[in-house]
Design an enzyme around this catalytic site. Sequence first.
Site, PDB file in Angstrom:
ATOM      1  N   TYR A  85     138.392  -7.345 141.793  1.00  0.00           N
ATOM      2  CA  TYR A  85     137.751  -8.173 140.762  1.00  0.00           C
ATOM      3  C   TYR A  85     136.275  -8.375 141.086  1.00  0.00           C
ATOM      4  CZ  TYR A  85     136.974 -11.747 137.285  1.00  0.00           C
ATOM      5  OH  TYR A  85     136.490 -12.438 136.211  1.00  0.00           O
ATOM      6  N   PHE A 137     117.829  -0.649 114.765  1.00  0.00           N
ATOM      7  CA  PHE A 137     119.147  -0.042 114.930  1.00  0.00           C
ATOM      8  C   PHE A 137     120.175  -1.108 114.566  1.00  0.00           C
ATOM      9  CE2 PHE A 137     123.074   1.189 116.993  1.00  0.00           C
ATOM     10  CZ  PHE A 137     123.270   2.382 116.324  1.00  0.00           C
ATOM     11  N   THR A 138     121.285  -0.667 113.968  1.00  0.00           N
ATOM     12  CA  THR A 138     122.262  -1.591 113.372  1.00  0.00           C
ATOM     13  C   THR A 138     122.699  -2.704 114.336  1.00  0.00           C
ATOM     14  OG1 THR A 138     123.954   0.017 113.989  1.00  0.00           O
ATOM     15  CG2 THR A 138     123.121   0.120 111.733  1.00  0.00           C
ATOM     16  N   ASP A 228     115.278   0.045 124.721  1.00  0.00           N
ATOM     17  CA  ASP A 228     116.638   0.518 124.468  1.00  0.00           C
ATOM     18  C   ASP A 228     116.687   1.929 125.046  1.00  0.00           C
ATOM     19  OD1 ASP A 228     118.937   1.700 123.478  1.00  0.00           O
ATOM     20  OD2 ASP A 228     118.858   0.627 121.567  1.00  0.00           O
ATOM     21  N   LYS A 271     126.185   7.335 125.670  1.00  0.00           N
ATOM     22  CA  LYS A 271     125.378   8.453 125.147  1.00  0.00           C
ATOM     23  C   LYS A 271     124.819   9.247 126.336  1.00  0.00           C
ATOM     24  CE  LYS A 271     125.414   5.627 121.385  1.00  0.00           C
ATOM     25  NZ  LYS A 271     126.048   4.287 121.368  1.00  0.00           N
ATOM     26  N   ARG A 395     123.811   7.171 107.206  1.00  0.00           N
ATOM     27  CA  ARG A 395     122.715   6.382 107.792  1.00  0.00           C
ATOM     28  C   ARG A 395     121.707   6.155 106.670  1.00  0.00           C
ATOM     29  NH1 ARG A 395     124.291   4.425 112.957  1.00  0.00           N
ATOM     30  NH2 ARG A 395     125.204   3.240 111.287  1.00  0.00           N
ATOM     31  N   PHE A 462     128.775  -1.108 107.184  1.00  0.00           N
ATOM     32  CA  PHE A 462     129.041   0.328 107.087  1.00  0.00           C
ATOM     33  C   PHE A 462     130.289   0.753 107.842  1.00  0.00           C
ATOM     34  CE2 PHE A 462     127.706   1.363 111.393  1.00  0.00           C
ATOM     35  CZ  PHE A 462     126.911   0.274 111.706  1.00  0.00           C
TER      36      PHE A 462
HETATM   37  N1  F0G Z   1     121.266   1.343 120.755  1.00  0.00           N
HETATM   38  C1  F0G Z   1     121.272   2.556 120.177  1.00  0.00           C
HETATM   39  C2  F0G Z   1     119.995   3.295 119.995  1.00  0.00           C
HETATM   40  C3  F0G Z   1     122.495   3.101 119.753  1.00  0.00           C
HETATM   41  O1  F0G Z   1     122.498   4.296 119.179  1.00  0.00           O
HETATM   42  C4  F0G Z   1     123.691   2.361 119.947  1.00  0.00           C
HETATM   43  C5  F0G Z   1     124.970   2.890 119.483  1.00  0.00           C
HETATM   44  C6  F0G Z   1     123.623   1.109 120.549  1.00  0.00           C
HETATM   45  C7  F0G Z   1     122.394   0.638 120.956  1.00  0.00           C
HETATM   46  C8  F0G Z   1     124.855   0.262 120.745  1.00  0.00           C
HETATM   47  O2  F0G Z   1     125.614   0.763 121.759  1.00  0.00           O
HETATM   48  O3  F0G Z   1     127.738   1.527 120.657  1.00  0.00           O
HETATM   49  O4  F0G Z   1     127.580   1.237 123.133  1.00  0.00           O
HETATM   50  O5  F0G Z   1     127.630  -0.730 121.652  1.00  0.00           O
HETATM   51  N2  F0G Z   1     125.058   3.868 118.699  1.00  0.00           N
HETATM   52  C9  F0G Z   1     126.269   4.534 118.286  1.00  0.00           C
HETATM   53  C10 F0G Z   1     125.913   5.624 117.321  1.00  0.00           C
HETATM   54  C11 F0G Z   1     127.333   3.639 117.802  1.00  0.00           C
HETATM   55  O6  F0G Z   1     126.851   6.225 116.763  1.00  0.00           O
HETATM   56  O7  F0G Z   1     124.739   5.928 117.114  1.00  0.00           O
HETATM   57  P1  F0G Z   1     127.238   0.696 121.794  1.00  0.00           P
END
Ligand code: F0G
Length: 472
Positions: A85, A137-138, A228, A271, A395, A462
């Site tokens: 842990y 970014f979303t 980021d 990624k 997108r 989305f």
């Molecule tokens: N920042 C960027 C630039 C991203 O592309 C993503 C996720 C995140 C943050 C969030 O990270 O998914 O690990 O919680 N992008 C994915 C995509 C979902 O399909 O582009 P996460």
Amino acid sequence: MSPHQIQTAGQQSSRRSWAEPWKIKMVEPLRMIGRAERERALSDAGFNTFLLRSDDVYIDLLTDSGTGAMSDRQWAGMMLGDESYAGSRNFYHLEAAIQEYYGYRHIVPTHQGRGAEHLISQVAITEGQHVPGNMYFTTTRVHQELAGGVFVDVIIDEAHDPEHLHPFKGNIDLAKLEALIERVGADNIAYVSVAGTVNMAGGQPVSMANIKDVRALCTLHGIRLFLDATRMVENAFFIQEREPGYADTPIAAILKEFCSHTDGAWMSAKKDNLANIGGWLAVNDEGLYEELRNLVVVYEGLHTYGGLAGRDMEALAIGITECVQDDYVRSRIGQVRYLGDLLVDWGIPIVLPIGGHAIFLDARRFYPHLAQDHFPAQTLAAELYLDSGIRSMERGIASAGRDPVTGEHQYPKLELTRLTIPRRVYTQAHMDVTAESIKAVFDGRGEVRGLRMVHEPKYLRFFQCRFERLGG
Ligand code: F0G
């Protein structure tokens, strides 16, 4: 000359292609269902590719997030998980890898990127403060807004033009940033949020010169600068390729230099870092670290695991060392370009220059007869799935969501369908099949009518919204 182009006999001797610096040891069979079954699956999914079952998908280009293939070394690392842990040895491996390759002092693991975004937003944003960034970014923006922040897009205008060939379309517009500082005052800016590469702009990079200029401006006004770093390795490749003075600098060195101009970073390790799950935060400031290390316990887990199993941290630590190798990055981006070059040759409208992780079809030019609130990019993702079982992602207007103040749709300039290439997963033949399916959908584009949204969740709509075909 694109690698795929057929050479004449006289040129053959000079031809030099890239190839993946790995071979395949284990395979996962693919299944392709028939057109009638795809019709049914898509209708059950409300025309939203996020709601399809993966068993009904043939080539899955929904995302490059967590979908990569791990190496034999990473799988071996999974067997070395220390599931204690507290104080797992795998955490210390992860910490050392991030310190070595990204250069930050303090590390907090999280279950994935948005876990890290949540923590940094809660700690670094005060209600009402502005957060300037190079395009939204979303998940990043939703966490900034939930913490009371107001996102302001300060990316250069060229980023919103899918045809503009600017080599660093992810750059921050210094004049826009200065104007914001002037207008609201430095105290009302939580931090500058810079992403390398910029996902929503088409995987476009930020230059080293730009990050240095942004750093200088932030230092002048006492504003923090956070990165980021999700696809920062791919960003480093573009610096090596395009920015004077970096052609002979290894990607690992470019990555570390870029990070040195920022105060900290958050990461979706699913990624660049070649892990199936994971994320992290890294900062230099002791006080900020103390707060993050405390808050992670509330939302993710103890600060030496942050929601991850020991084995996942080990795979991630190894993935970090693999993802910065020049030959790997070259083949990764080379594959994306191979697909993009085919489409360009066939006159299919995509975002240019071709970015790091995906090809983005320009749905506005693909379906010029569809109004934006008839969801052209969503429609294109649906048509592509129907044609061949290939899964892509919207997108555009659905992803952009509603304005938090007015409640109206935000109408982004970019209305794109993303074909995201998982790392080390598909072959060149899969890229050929994909390109040919897109061509078939392009040839039938005149027949297509748009969609109407019939179910709309409150957050990040989305992912779960549903549609019906216009005209039944
Ligand atoms: N920042 C960027 C630039 C991203 O592309 C993503 C996720 C995140 C943050 C969030 O990270 O998914 O690990 O919680 N992008 C994915 C995509 C979902 O399909 O582009 P996460």
